[in-house]
Design a protein around this motif. Structure first.
Motif, PDB file in Angstrom:
ATOM      1  N   ASP A 229       0.745  15.963 -41.990  1.00 31.40           N
ATOM      2  CA  ASP A 229       1.315  17.293 -41.789  1.00 31.40           C
ATOM      3  C   ASP A 229       1.245  18.015 -43.128  1.00 31.40           C
ATOM      4  OD1 ASP A 229       2.726  19.575 -41.258  1.00 31.40           O
ATOM      5  OD2 ASP A 229       4.596  18.583 -40.694  1.00 31.40           O
TER       6      ASP A 229
ATOM      7  N   SER B 263       1.400  21.498 -45.112  1.00 35.14           N
ATOM      8  CA  SER B 263       1.805  22.903 -45.076  1.00 35.14           C
ATOM      9  C   SER B 263       1.846  23.513 -46.479  1.00 35.14           C
ATOM     10  CB  SER B 263       3.181  23.037 -44.406  1.00 35.14           C
ATOM     11  OG  SER B 263       4.175  22.310 -45.124  1.00 35.14           O
TER      12      SER B 263
ATOM     13  N   GLU C 127       3.572  13.791 -45.154  1.00 35.90           N
ATOM     14  CA  GLU C 127       3.937  15.201 -45.083  1.00 35.90           C
ATOM     15  C   GLU C 127       3.783  15.814 -46.472  1.00 35.90           C
ATOM     16  OE1 GLU C 127       7.659  15.894 -42.687  1.00 35.90           O
ATOM     17  OE2 GLU C 127       7.676  13.694 -42.759  1.00 35.90           O
TER      18      GLU C 127
END
Length: 234
Positions: free
Chosen positions: A120, A122, A160
């Motif tokens: 993930d 971002s 992440e």
């Protein structure tokens, strides 16, 4: 103190600074070598383990696994040479070095070897991340995946990545804990290396176990770009 005594004292201080710089360089080389070799050797162990224990592999699949082992062995030697070659006499690390743009290749590589990884990502404005921070971030993710392979072989790992200039960079890697799983040689050295790598980058590291999952959380500094004074003038 006479001029001669001051000169001798200055010479001693200079020798001490040189000795400290050499020690720092040895630590830097050892850290890079550990990260590179631990990653490659754990991949080799995973590939070899599959070859040793799976009885359903046909001749072509066995050949592919053997070729993957051979390729990783060659790659480990090439990367080790690259680490030594890119360390100059003054201790600075020269390009090319891995950074955030190389993470996709890293994830692809470990998946091809059989590690299950969910990502993930971002991160916003990654092009402005300082090169040194990017290199540390890459090595931290690499070592976290290596630790997961050692402590929870076959388990699904979640990585992440997030952050932006002015807020810092966050790396969070989690995997299920496996009671009684073999940690391999140097069981806790991975966490020690991660802590040292994070400290070198000026960041913070924490780790815990929650709900049967091991959670590694790293925060690295990421300064906001300086604004152009001319752009603020009305």
């Amino acid at each position: 103190m006479s001029l001669r005594e001051r000169a001798r004292a200055a010479e001693r201080e200079q020798r001490q600074r040189i000795d400290q710089a050499r020690l720092a360089e040895r630590v830097k080389i050892a850290q890079e070598m550990h990260d590179v070799l631990a990653h490659r050797i754990s991949l080799l162990a995973m590939l070899a383990g599959g070859l040793a224990y799976r009885t359903d592999l046909g001749p072509e699949q066995t050949r592919e696994a053997a070729l993957a082992i051979q390729e990783n062995a060659h790659q480990s030697l090439n990367e080790l040479r690259a680490v030594l070659r890119t360390l100059r006499d003054d201790g600075a690390v020269e390009a090319p070095q891995p950074n955030l743009t190389h993470l996709d290749a890293l994830f692809g590589e470990v998946r091809a070897a059989g590690q299950q990884v969910e990502v993930d990502d971002s991160i916003d404005g990654r092009e402005s991340l300082p090169a040194q921070t990017g290199r540390h971030a890459y090595r931290i993710v690499q070592e976290a995946l290596t630790n997961a392979r050692k402590h929870a072989p076959g388990a699904r790992v979640t990585a992440e990545l997030g952050g932006r200039p002015g807020e810092g960079l966050r790396i969070r890697v989690t995997n299920p804990t496996r009671s009684g799983s073999a940690s391999g040689p140097g069981g806790r050295l991975g966490l020690v290396g991660l802590a040292e790598r994070t400290r070198m980058a000026g960041g913070t590291l924490s780790h815990t176990i929650q709900g049967g999952r091991f959670i590694l959380d790293v925060r690295l500094p990421w300064e906001a770009a300086d604004r152009d004074p001319a752009g603020d003038s009305g």
